[in-house]
Scaffold this active site. Structure first.
Site, PDB file in Angstrom:
ATOM      1  N   ASP A  53       0.408   0.738  60.487  1.00 19.86           N
ATOM      2  CA  ASP A  53       1.834   0.856  60.769  1.00 19.86           C
ATOM      3  C   ASP A  53       2.633   0.393  59.560  1.00 19.86           C
ATOM      4  OD1 ASP A  53       1.500   1.528  63.604  1.00 19.86           O
ATOM      5  OD2 ASP A  53       0.793  -0.532  63.787  1.00 19.86           O
ATOM      6  N   ASP A 101       6.336  -1.204  58.695  1.00 21.09           N
ATOM      7  CA  ASP A 101       7.581  -1.790  59.172  1.00 21.09           C
ATOM      8  C   ASP A 101       8.531  -1.951  57.993  1.00 21.09           C
ATOM      9  OD1 ASP A 101       6.365  -1.961  61.630  1.00 21.09           O
ATOM     10  OD2 ASP A 101       5.772  -4.056  61.376  1.00 21.09           O
ATOM     11  N   ASP A 136       5.159 -15.895  59.530  1.00 23.23           N
ATOM     12  CA  ASP A 136       4.091 -16.846  59.806  1.00 23.23           C
ATOM     13  C   ASP A 136       3.214 -17.177  58.604  1.00 23.23           C
ATOM     14  OD1 ASP A 136       2.944 -14.305  59.799  1.00 23.23           O
ATOM     15  OD2 ASP A 136       2.410 -14.346  61.920  1.00 23.23           O
TER      16      ASP A 136
END
Length: 513
Positions: free
Chosen positions: A76, A78, A176
């Site tokens: 994917d 983003d 993170d």
């Protein structure tokens, strides 16, 4: 709290900021990062270009950049931008604002099965949880208190709402792991790094940005993400990031069941299921995190048989992902829970219940215990139920049953499940071979197979009435069919295509990494 509010009004530096280093912007050029432009998604590049032409900052972000740097084609893509969700939506014909916890925009290209979603998020501010509104409940129990609020945490510090926009440097700090806090501008071929993520990627290390305990407390799902990334990428977990994992795993009990379920599916369906289970064991998380995996790890009289079956199923799932084939979550979960269904089936029959109603009761009990109340439960349950209920029908090879069975929409999934059982030694391999021959056979060949099965059943009438899947007895074989050239197709277990293509479309939530 009042002092912090006044400080923020006066614009004092650091007011309301979390105890996470902001880092320093470092730009890495094409000559150093070496990203292969052929691995880029042209639609993601188009989204970045459209945003930049409208006067905004825009970058491919996160896991896609991480994967590009190690030479992998991301699943994917983003995009992160300084444009608000409303501004993003206004720039694209098919764009939808979604989410409550994090408001993002889905920009959609194409239609039907071939459609693609580019997820666009707005740079978020880095705020201290002490500056957030706090509720005593969770997403379900505190809906009224959450309404209209943009930054909210629960009593344990878990973030329930995070929709305060900020600059890129703060957006990077609130991510993170350092390797996930990288930004790539495909138009300039420039990587932007604030937290030594480029260096950590080269060293193949997963390192939490800021204090790991505080970051796990903000979002306990990061515990599962670090396991998944370690398994997927083969990265080591930095010592400070790894140390609190076991202790902080208790916080996963506060995560909504549906979100935890989605994370488990990602863990098992990204092509590294076996490595992920090994990493869970390594971190002491093999029990108590996912009810479904507890069933796989549980003690059983069929332990060796069960372990072999699960290993084969997950290895086949990994193979299919590596080959770019679809994997239906329903098929994979049916494999993981099959032996618990078997055990309950036998126990219910021992109480005097007839075989078929007992199987239905066993299925209901296992589904309630291991799946629970999640989004999409109805379709998931229907698909898994069909696969399981088909297994006893494979033992009946007379009359019109075989012809009717091979015409079932889920036949291929049911047969692939049967084939796995045969490969694991749970049933006689001849039974699976008989059904493959019957499905591929001409009308004449099917009649010959039915005749051979009838003759064998007459000879073994005593065994004909024993349900082998409920007591591990070998299934009756198909006998000696007339000699002929056997046609074999390449087996594609784990949901397959063809007659069961609809199962393979049961896609899991998209992996944000």
């Amino acid at each position: 709290m009042i002092k912090k509010f006044i400080d923020r009004l006066l614009g004092k530096a650091g007011a309301g900021k979390a105890a996470v280093p902001l880092g320093k912007r470092v730009e890495v050029g094409a000559a150093e990062h070496g990203i292969d432009q052929s691995l880029l998604d042209e639609r993601a590049v188009r989204v970045v270009r459209t945003l930049k032409e409208a006067g905004h900052e825009a970058y491919i972000v996160g896991g896609a950049v991480r994967d590009l740097l190690v030479g992998l084609r991301p699943k994917d893509f983003d995009v992160a931008t300084d444009a608000t969700p409303e501004q993003v939506k206004a720039l694209f014909r098919r764009a939808f604002i979604i989410g409550r916890r994090f408001r993002i925009v889905h920009v959609i290209f194409g239609r039907g099965r071939d459609h693609e979603v580019i997820e666009v998020s707005t740079f978020r501010a880095l705020l201290d949880s002490a500056a957030a509104d706090q509720v005593s409940g969770n997403e379900k129990t505190s809906k009224q208190e959450l309404s209209g609020k943009s930054h909210v945490v629960d009593a344990s510090g878990r973030v329930l709402r995070d929709n305060v926009w900020g600059p890129q440097i703060e957006d990077a700090a609130r991510r993170d792991f350092s390797v996930n806090a990288l930004y790539y501008d495909p138009t300039e071929q420039l990587v932007v790094d604030y937290h030594h993520g480029f260096r950590d990627g080269k060293k193949r290390v997963l390192r939490m940005i800021g204090d790991p305990v505080a970051r796990y407390r903000e979002d306990p799902v990061r515990i599962i993400r670090v396991v998944r990334f370690a398994a997927k990428l083969g990265f080591a977990i930095e010592a400070k990031t790894q140390a609190p994992i076991k202790e902080m795993s208790a916080l996963l009990a506060n995560v909504p069941a549906s979100r935890l379920f989605d994370e488990m599916i990602k863990l098992l369906q990204t092509g590294h299921a076996l490595k992920s289970l090994d990493e869970l064991r390594k971190q002491g998380l093999e029990r108590g995190v996912f009810p479904i995996l507890d069933a796989v790890q549980g003690a059983s009289g069929r332990k060796g048989e069960r372990d072999r079956f699960v290993q084969l199923a997950l290895a086949d799932t990994d193979r299919r992902v590596a080959e770019g084939l679809g994997v239906a979550p329903s098929f994979m979960l049916a494999c993981l829970l099959w032996h618990e269904v078997l055990e309950r089936w036998v126990a219910i029959q021992a109480k005097g219940e007839a075989a078929f109603p007992a199987l239905q009761l066993a299925i209901d009990a296992v589904f309630d215990a291991r799946i629970g109340d999640i989004s999409g439960r109805g379709k998931l349950a229907a698909d898994m139920r069909e696969i399981w209920l088909m297994q006893p029908r494979f033992e009946r090879r007379s009359g019109n049953t075989p012809r009717a069975l091979v015409e079932q929409p889920r036949y291929r999934a049911g047969y692939d499940f049967l084939r796995l059982r045969a490969d694991a030694g749970e049933i006689d391999a001849e039974l699976a071979e008989w059904w493959e021959d019957f499905a591929l056979g001409s009308p004449e060949e099917r009649e010959a197979l039915l005749l051979a099965a009838r003759e064998l059943q007459h000879k073994q009438s005593a065994r004909r009435h024993v349900a082998p899947v409920s007591d591990a007895e070998p299934a009756a074989s198909g006998g000696d069919a007339p000699a002929r050239k056997r046609r074999r197709r390449r087996r594609k277990p784990a949901g397959g295509q063809g007659a069961d293509a609809s199962l393979s479309s049961d896609a899991s939530a998209q992996d944000p990494s």
